[in-house]
Design a protein around this motif. Sequence first.
Motif, short mmCIF file in Angstrom:
data_model
loop_
_atom_site.label_atom_id
_atom_site.label_comp_id
_atom_site.label_asym_id
_atom_site.label_seq_id
_atom_site.Cartn_x
_atom_site.Cartn_y
_atom_site.Cartn_z
N ARG A 5 0.82 -1.20 0.00
CA ARG A 5 0.00 0.00 0.00
C ARG A 5 0.86 1.26 0.00
O ARG A 5 0.56 2.24 -0.71
N GLN A 31 2.31 1.69 -3.55
CA GLN A 31 1.29 2.17 -4.49
C GLN A 31 1.00 3.65 -4.28
O GLN A 31 0.80 4.40 -5.25
N GLU A 32 0.93 4.08 -3.01
CA GLU A 32 0.69 5.50 -2.74
C GLU A 32 1.86 6.36 -3.24
O GLU A 32 1.66 7.46 -3.81
N GLU A 83 1.65 6.61 -6.95
CA GLU A 83 0.58 7.52 -7.37
C GLU A 83 1.01 8.98 -7.22
O GLU A 83 0.73 9.83 -8.09
N GLU A 123 3.50 9.80 -10.02
CA GLU A 123 2.90 9.93 -11.35
C GLU A 123 2.07 11.19 -11.49
O GLU A 123 1.80 11.63 -12.62
N ARG A 124 1.58 11.76 -10.34
CA ARG A 124 0.79 13.00 -10.43
C ARG A 124 1.67 14.26 -10.60
O ARG A 124 1.16 15.35 -10.83
N ARG A 143 9.05 14.80 -12.81
CA ARG A 143 8.99 13.35 -12.53
C ARG A 143 10.38 12.74 -12.56
O ARG A 143 11.24 13.17 -13.31
N ARG A 173 7.49 0.52 -9.35
CA ARG A 173 6.74 -0.51 -10.06
C ARG A 173 7.37 -1.89 -9.85
O ARG A 173 6.65 -2.90 -9.69
#
Length: 426
Positions: free
Chosen positions: A188, A191-192, A195, A198-199, A205, A214
């Motif tokens: 988790r 993944q956060e 995210e 990617e924003r 980036r 990943r």
Amino acid sequence: MTYFIDRRANAKHKSAVNRQRFLDRYRTHIKRSVEEAVNRRSITDMERGEKVSIPTRDISEPVFQHGPGGKRSIIAPGNKEFVEGDRLRRPGGGGGGGAGEGGASNQGEGMDEFAFTLSREEFLDFVFDGLELPHLERKNLVDLDEVRPIRAGLTRDGVPARINIVRSMREAHARRIAMRGPIRRALREAQEALEVEERKDPVLRNPARIEELRAEIERLEKRLEAVPFIDTYDLRYNNLINQPQPSSKAVMFCVMDVSGSMTQAHKDIAKRFFLLLYLFLERNYEKVELVFVRHHTAAKEVDEEEFFYSRETGGTIVSSALSLVDEIIEARYPPAQWNLYVAQASDGDNWDDDSLTCRDLLAKSLMPRLQYFTYVEITPHAHQALWEEYERVEAEYPERFAMRQIVEAGDIYPVFRELFRRRSTQ
């Protein structure tokens, strides 16, 4: 129309369940036939089967039939001869109506009865149905011969037949939660972080960081999938231990008068009574010991062969047998550990003044320790002093002392069933 033909060979005991169901359903008819058979045959000839007949009308089975269905219009001719409820005479006459002049044949079984043969085991089951040793009690723990397996928690080792599925699945679920918890938390967080990365604006980036996250997510997902649904570590088995049970050991004292006053006919009836008792105990109880005591003026403990088949003469002193039974109990069968039973057969004849001694022995020494005492007096004549003294003992111990008279061999089985019938537990 379709027909199904089963050409498979019948397996051994294939119809055993159906046969037992049949015996249970027509138990009343079969018991009546068995009782008649017992009265016909000698007691020494008990251990064989019996042919039983049941009226055909009593074994008819209900059947279902398809009705015509729908609505129908029927025109039936009227009649002036019959009204509702009249019985119609069977057409034809002769043998069917019973009006013929010929004599009935004694050959064949006819079609009015259904005949079948009971096996030896089935026959004896019906003979001794409803009988038991009265007042049989659980005694103290004196040995470990009688044990009962009981549940004693769970264990990690065992055989597949004793696996506890619910507990095993619960352990597996708890293990999966414990092993997957840290992995899910790390997954988790990765993944956060991905995210958030990617924003960001494309200029800001970090492609290397994204590839790293990943790869980490893929690795964590594989670790989650690698956690087994159930493992040998999760298996739990029901643990059984043998718990000693209170012993139901019993001893039956068979006491028989073999004095000169006992004619051969009396002795034959006494032997048949004890043979029936011996067969009953041997068949229904695994832990019942038998003690055979014969007496005339002196009592003697003998084996089965001598008890049933040897011959003796002389006077009669019944108290010698009761004293010997009392001594055997003191030496070998403590009342705290054994259920004690006595069955006595005599013609009622006894030495002068010995009947009073018998009553004192029973009332003061034997009866307080016995579960049950049965006395059968084999005589067609008036009772003597021994019967009168035993009546006083029966009045003092009505629940544990029973006495009956036997006149002829046909009385043995009814008297036996009366003496050893199953008592109410209330």
